[in-house]
Design a protein around this motif. Structure first.
Motif, PDB file in Angstrom:
ATOM      1  N   GLY A  26       0.817  -1.198   0.000  1.00  0.00           N
ATOM      2  CA  GLY A  26       0.000   0.000   0.000  1.00  0.00           C
ATOM      3  C   GLY A  26       0.852   1.248   0.000  1.00  0.00           C
ATOM      4  O   GLY A  26       2.059   1.198   0.238  1.00  0.00           O
ATOM      5  N   GLN A  27       0.221   2.361  -0.310  1.00  0.00           N
ATOM      6  CA  GLN A  27       0.933   3.632  -0.308  1.00  0.00           C
ATOM      7  C   GLN A  27       0.069   4.727   0.284  1.00  0.00           C
ATOM      8  O   GLN A  27      -1.118   4.815   0.004  1.00  0.00           O
ATOM      9  N   ASP A  28       0.689   5.544   1.117  1.00  0.00           N
ATOM     10  CA  ASP A  28       0.073   6.751   1.644  1.00  0.00           C
ATOM     11  C   ASP A  28       1.030   7.887   1.302  1.00  0.00           C
ATOM     12  O   ASP A  28       2.235   7.764   1.507  1.00  0.00           O
ATOM     13  N   HIS A  35       4.780   6.785   1.745  1.00  0.00           N
ATOM     14  CA  HIS A  35       5.051   5.802   2.800  1.00  0.00           C
ATOM     15  C   HIS A  35       4.266   4.525   2.515  1.00  0.00           C
ATOM     16  O   HIS A  35       3.188   4.576   1.934  1.00  0.00           O
ATOM     17  N   SER A  37       1.713   1.744   3.617  1.00  0.00           N
ATOM     18  CA  SER A  37       0.583   1.884   4.538  1.00  0.00           C
ATOM     19  C   SER A  37       0.410   0.671   5.449  1.00  0.00           C
ATOM     20  O   SER A  37      -0.240   0.765   6.477  1.00  0.00           O
ATOM     21  N   HIS A  56      -1.109  -1.377  10.469  1.00  0.00           N
ATOM     22  CA  HIS A  56      -1.090  -0.148   9.678  1.00  0.00           C
ATOM     23  C   HIS A  56      -0.045   0.800  10.258  1.00  0.00           C
ATOM     24  O   HIS A  56       0.034   0.978  11.466  1.00  0.00           O
ATOM     25  N   GLU A  58       0.285   4.172   9.617  1.00  0.00           N
ATOM     26  CA  GLU A  58      -0.301   5.462   9.959  1.00  0.00           C
ATOM     27  C   GLU A  58       0.717   6.599   9.950  1.00  0.00           C
ATOM     28  O   GLU A  58       0.706   7.482  10.802  1.00  0.00           O
ATOM     29  N   CYS A  60       0.877   9.053   8.049  1.00  0.00           N
ATOM     30  CA  CYS A  60       0.267  10.341   7.701  1.00  0.00           C
ATOM     31  C   CYS A  60      -0.713  10.845   8.756  1.00  0.00           C
ATOM     32  O   CYS A  60      -1.464  11.785   8.507  1.00  0.00           O
TER      33      CYS A  60
END
Length: 102
Positions: A26-28, A35, A37, A56, A58, A60
């Protein structure tokens, strides 16, 4: 992909093949940085069953930190100092504005 190839999916409770290995997915994007995710680690669930346990990240959730710092004024710049003659009510409070005695 050949049938005998071991392809792992990096997600909660997915089958993994080597205890202690880690993966992320995943990507945030926040503050101009990307980052992962989700982070997972291969764990023995008992009876030799290996699965990814994940959490997760987190990254962000916190506010972005600006590269430049700004000076913060804790007191208004217009506040008079004690002893000035301008706006005497603020600089020299009379007894009616003080806390009453018990």
């Amino acid at each position: 992909v050949a049938d005998d190839a071991k392809e792992e999916e990096c997600s909660p409770k997915s089958i993994c093949y080597q205890e202690g290995t880690a993966c992320s997915s995943g990507q945030d994007e926040c503050c101009g940085v990307i980052h992962a995710s989700l982070e997972c680690e291969c764990a023995n669930m008992g009876d030799g069953i290996l699965q990814y346990m994940c959490f997760h990240l987190e990254a962000c959730m916190a506010p972005c930190v600006e590269e430049t710092t700004q000076e913060v004024a804790y007191f208004p710049t217009w506040a008079p100092t004690i002893g000035t003659t301008s706006n005497s009510k603020l600089s020299n409070p009379d007894s009616s504005s003080l806390c009453p005695a018990n």
